[in-house]
Design a protein around this motif. Structure first.
Motif: not given
Length: 391
Positions: A34-37, A141-149, A164-165
């Motif tokens: 929900x926010x950029x890191x 970036x905001x909007x990235x879906x977090x996968x294993x990598x 996160x959302x």
């Protein structure tokens, strides 16, 4: 009765406000930032050896004096003079005075003397500080879906929690006096209940974990009370059955008394014509047809994109894929159709057993082919609109 496109537009315009939360990295799996890191550190945080070998102070000869060893994790450093070397392992810190790293395969060692094949080039095989990312730079970036990598990358930066959302919790309400729990004796006039576990499995396939199921008989008060409980506890409610116009279909009346705003009821499609969508207090309610194939079709076409959207994912309701048809198809229908299909070798074939009650071919399908209403023929290799139904 509205069209499929109109239903999509109505849902798009009535999505609830996104919710945010902070999660540990593992809890954030398959959630959306929900926010950029930004990176809190340089990575690597020190000059790092890219492989096993020897770090050297370059001079114009092919022999070096070995003065020590550095393993990964060692804090000890060396001041190398020209002509000196230290044995070093992958990931270990390279001394600031080392000018190159020579792979172990390209040297010979006799006691404390290192012999190389050629004079190395400056900075060979040394990962510079911040080579992957520098402190303060955008990591994800905001909007990235977090996968294993992505989770591994964040962990390598020392990050333990992320914004996160929040994924919605889902309540599944299954209606019907005719339904029996699988494993119990099947009596005349009864069928085994499958929609509840099917929907829960589909939600789990899509990484929605907060799911609860409720069973209700075809009785108005029971239906209303169960729906009220589900609405209080969950963000999205999926009702299976009871939304048609039969004498014992009480869902529509119960939703009305619970002040659920009707977004639409009935879509000009097959299967899934009775589909209902509503909203109350930022909660979304979908009443799905009781026939299993119609129920699952509506889930993939309408419910799952909605769940993804209110989880912060960027996705569309309209299918973005077109594939060539494997065979000729005659269309003769007054409603748009979603046909169970299978994609193989870049082409799509329509499967048998298309009735809204039949799951046997749906269990082998990996797509739905959308065809508009009318009387017409689709030729072999003609492009058709395809919705994927399996992750």
């Amino acid at each position: 009765m509205i069209t499929v496109s109109e239903a999509f537009s109505i849902l798009q315009n009535n999505l609830p406000t996104l919710k945010e939360e902070n999660c540990s990295l593992l809890e954030a799996r398959k959630k959306t930032l929900s926010q950029s890191i930004h990176s809190p550190i340089h990575m690597p945080p020190f000059r790092q050896s890219a492989m096993d070998g020897y770090a050297v102070g370059i001079h114009d000869k092919l022999t070096y004096e070995i003065i020590g060893e550095i393993k990964a994790g060692d804090a000890e450093s060396f001041v190398l003079q020209p002509g000196q070397a230290v044995k070093i392992f992958t990931g270990a810190p390279v001394p600031d005075t080392a000018q190159a790293m020579i792979p172990i395969e390209k040297v010979t060692v006799t006691q404390s003397v290192l012999t190389v094949q050629s004079v190395p080039k400056l900075e060979d095989n040394i990962r510079p500080i911040g080579e992957q990312i520098k402190k303060g730079e955008l990591a994800l970036e905001k909007g990235t879906e977090l996968d294993a990598a992505a989770i591994g990358f964040l962990a390598a930066l020392g990050i333990t929690t992320v914004p996160v959302y929040k994924k919605p919790s889902v309540g599944i309400v299954v209606t019907g006096n005719e339904l029996l729990t699988p494993g119990t004796p099947l009596t005349y006039g009864k069928v085994y209940e499958s929609n509840g576990v099917m929907l829960e499995a589909a939600l789990m396939d899509a990484f929605f974990q907060e799911v609860a199921r409720y069973a209700v008989k075809d009785d108005f008060e029971s239906t209303k009370n169960t729906l009220q409980t589900a609405i209080e506890k969950h963000d999205v409610i999926l009702v299976s059955g009871g939304i048609s116009v039969g004498d014992y279909d009480f869902v529509a009346q119960a939703l009305q008394e619970l002040e659920v705003k009707t977004l639409f009821h009935k879509v000009n499609q097959k299967p899934g014509k009775p589909l209902f969508a509503g909203k109350v207090n930022e909660k979304m309610i979908f009443a799905l047809p009781g026939n299993p194939a119609a129920c699952l079709t509506c889930f993939y076409v309408y419910v799952l994109p909605t769940l993804k959207r209110i989880s912060g994912q960027i996705t569309q309701y309209e299918a973005m894929n077109s594939l060539p048809l494997e065979h000729h198809l005659s269309v003769n229908n007054s409603r748009a159709q979603f046909l169970k299909a299978k994609i193989t070798n870049g082409k799509v074939a329509i499967l048998s057993h298309q009735a809204s009650s039949m799951l046997n071919t749906f269990s082998t399908a990996n797509a739905l082919v959308y065809v508009v209403d009318g009387n017409y023929d689709l030729k072999e290799n003609e492009l058709v609109t395809v919705y994927g139904v399996k992750n």
